[in-house]
Enzyme design. Structure first.
Site, short mmCIF file in Angstrom:
data_model
loop_
_atom_site.label_atom_id
_atom_site.label_comp_id
_atom_site.label_asym_id
_atom_site.label_seq_id
_atom_site.Cartn_x
_atom_site.Cartn_y
_atom_site.Cartn_z
N GLY A 155 38.88 48.44 90.62
CA GLY A 155 38.73 49.50 89.87
C GLY A 155 38.25 48.97 88.29
O GLY A 155 37.30 48.27 88.53
N ILE A 157 39.32 47.20 85.81
CA ILE A 157 39.25 45.83 85.52
C ILE A 157 38.89 45.13 86.49
O ILE A 157 38.12 44.00 86.32
CB ILE A 157 40.98 45.66 85.32
CG1 ILE A 157 41.32 46.45 84.17
CG2 ILE A 157 41.27 44.13 85.11
CD1 ILE A 157 42.90 46.37 84.24
N ARG A 237 50.27 42.83 88.54
CA ARG A 237 51.88 42.76 88.44
C ARG A 237 52.25 41.63 89.24
O ARG A 237 51.86 41.38 90.35
CB ARG A 237 52.11 44.18 89.12
CG ARG A 237 51.94 45.34 88.14
CD ARG A 237 52.78 45.42 87.19
NE ARG A 237 52.84 46.42 86.29
CZ ARG A 237 52.27 46.62 85.14
NH1 ARG A 237 51.26 45.81 84.82
NH2 ARG A 237 52.19 47.66 84.51
N GLU A 266 60.18 38.93 84.70
CA GLU A 266 59.87 38.88 83.26
C GLU A 266 61.17 39.00 82.38
O GLU A 266 61.73 40.25 82.44
CB GLU A 266 58.74 39.51 83.04
CG GLU A 266 57.39 39.34 84.09
CD GLU A 266 56.27 39.94 83.64
OE1 GLU A 266 56.33 41.00 82.68
OE2 GLU A 266 55.17 39.85 84.41
N HIS A 285 52.45 37.12 80.46
CA HIS A 285 52.18 38.71 80.31
C HIS A 285 51.25 39.02 79.07
O HIS A 285 51.57 39.94 78.47
CB HIS A 285 53.14 39.56 80.27
CG HIS A 285 52.85 41.01 81.08
ND1 HIS A 285 53.64 41.54 82.14
CD2 HIS A 285 51.77 41.70 80.96
CE1 HIS A 285 53.30 42.56 82.31
NE2 HIS A 285 52.01 42.72 81.85
N ALA A 286 50.30 38.12 79.06
CA ALA A 286 49.57 38.11 77.59
C ALA A 286 47.98 38.78 78.01
O ALA A 286 47.24 39.22 77.08
CB ALA A 286 49.42 36.96 76.93
N ALA A 287 47.56 39.17 79.33
CA ALA A 287 46.27 39.46 79.49
C ALA A 287 45.75 40.74 78.78
O ALA A 287 44.54 40.82 78.56
CB ALA A 287 46.06 39.57 80.85
#
Length: 324
Positions: A155, A157, A237, A266, A285-287
Site C-alpha cells: 500500500g 506506506i 500493528r 501497548e 509507537h512513534a513511527a
C-alpha cells in the site's frame, strides 16, 4: 441548552486539541474531551454523543448499542482494528480514518530501524557507553548494496518504504495479495509470493493492517523460514507478530535482530522479554509522528467528523454504504 452536535474525544495521548477546536469553531459542533480505556468508560463519557473521535479506546458492539445517537466514529490513524466496523455498519454509523497522513513518516521510521540494525548503530552505542570499542558485539555487518529488502504489504506506506530502501542500495521485493507474483509494481518493486519473500529477504518490513487474516502473520513457522541473518521490522500493528515466537527466534539466533515500533500490548509491559534482548531496537509507537503529520492527522480526523455530521461525504470513510 446547547443544541450543537456533541463530539466526544474518547482518548488522546497529546495535550492539545487546537486543531480539533479550530474545526469545531468553524463547523459548529460541541467538543468534549474524555480519558477512556474501556468500553464502559466510553459509554459513560459519551452519553448523548453524536460522534466519537477515538485513538485507542475500544469502540465495541456494546458501545453502539448504548449510544443510539451516534452518527460517526472517527479514528486518529490508519487502522480501525479498535472499532467494530460490522457493528457500526449495522447501526448506520460511519467509520472514518486518515489512511495517508503518515506515509512519509512511517516509511522514514521503517528505514531508520532497518539501517540502525544493518549497521549495528544501537548495539555499538550501547557498548561504547560502557567503554567497549570492540566491533565484536555487532559482527558480522554486511554492505547494504545487493542485500534484499522485503516489503509485506504494498500500500502507500509499503510502497514508500520500498522506494526509500532502493535509494540506499537495497534490492526490493514485495508481497501483497492485491498484486500478482511475477509482476513488478509501477515504481519498480518485484512482486513475489509471501513464502518467497520470507525465504529471500535480508530485511522483512511489515506494512499490513491488523485483521483476522494478518493476526500473527509472523509466527514461529514463518520465523523459522527466514534467513538466520535476517532482521524483522514492524511499524504497522503489534498483533501482526507473535511476540512469544519472536522472542524465541531472537534468543536462539533463528533471526538476527528486530526493530519494533508496535507491540501486541501497548504500552510495552516493563517485564517484557523484548527489553532483555540485545538484538532489538524498540521505539514507542512513534513511527507516525512528525510535527507535520500530527497537525494533519488531528485536523483531518475532526474534519471527517464534521463532514458526516453536516451530511457531507467525508474525505475518508471505511464503510461508505452507511451514507448511501
Amino acid at each position: 441548552m446547547d443544541s450543537r452536535p456533541l463530539v466526544v474525544v474518547t482518548d488522546l495521548d497529546q495535550p492539545s486539541l487546537a486543531e480539533e477546536e479550530a474545526v469545531s469553531a468553524a463547523e459548529g459542533f460541541e467538543l468534549v474531551r474524555a480519558e477512556c480505556r474501556t468500553e464502559e468508560e466510553v459509554i459513560s463519557a459519551a452519553s448523548g454523543a453524536d460522534a466519537l473521535i477515538v485513538q485507542y479506546a475500544p469502540i465495541t458492539r456494546a458501545v453502539f448499542e448504548a449510544l443510539p445517537k451516534l452518527k460517526v466514529v472517527a479514528r486518529y490513524g490508519v487502522g480501525v482494528d479498535t472499532v467494530d466496523v460490522d457493528a457500526a455498519t449495522e447501526h448506520g454509523v460511519a467509520v472514518c480514518n486518515v489512511p495517508d497522513y503518515g506515509t512519509e513518516d512511517v516509511s522514514d521510521h521503517a528505514i531508520a530501524l532497518a539501517l540502525s540494525l544493518a549497521r549495528g548503530v544501537v548495539g555499538l552505542d550501547r557498548e561504547l557507553r560502557t567503554g567497549n570499542y570492540s566491533l565484536a558485539p555487532v559482527q558480522p555487518l554486511h554492505r547494504i548494496a545487493g542485500r534484499v529488502f522485503g516489503v509485506v504489504g504494498l500500500g502507500l506506506i509499503g510502497a514508500a518504504t520500498a522506494r526509500k530502501a532502493r535509494g540506499v542500495g537495497y534490492q526490493t521485493i514485495g508481497f501483497d495479495p492485491l498484486y500478482e507474483a511475477g509482476t513488478t509494481t509501477a515504481d519498480g518493486t518485484e512482486v513475489v509470493t509471501f513464502d518467497e519473500l520470507i525465504r529471500r529477504a535480508d530485511v522483512v518490513s511489515l506494512h499490513v493492517p491488523l485483521n483476522a487474516h494478518t493476526r500473527h502473520l509472523i509466527n514461529a513457522d514463518v520465523l523459522e523460514a527466514m534467513k538466520p541473518g535476517a532482521v524483522l521490522v514492524n511499524t504497522c500493528r503489534g498483533g501482526v507478530v507473535d511476540t512469544e515466537a519472536l522472542v524465541d527466534a531472537l534468543r536462539s539466533g533463528g533471526i538476527r535482530a528486530a526493530g519494533l515500533d508496535v507491540f501486541e500490548q501497548e504500552p510495552l509491559p516493563k517485564d517484557s522479554a523484548l527489553f532483555e534482548l540485545p538484538n532489538t531496537v524498540l521505539t514507542p509507537h512513534a513511527a507516525w509522528y512528525s510535527e507535520e503529520s500530527q497537525v494533519e492527522l488531528k485536523r483531518r480526523t475532526a474534519q471527517n467528523t464534521a463532514d458526516v455530521l453536516a451530511g457531507r461525504k467525508p474525505r475518508n470513510i471505511v464503510n461508505p454504504e452507511v451514507l448511501a
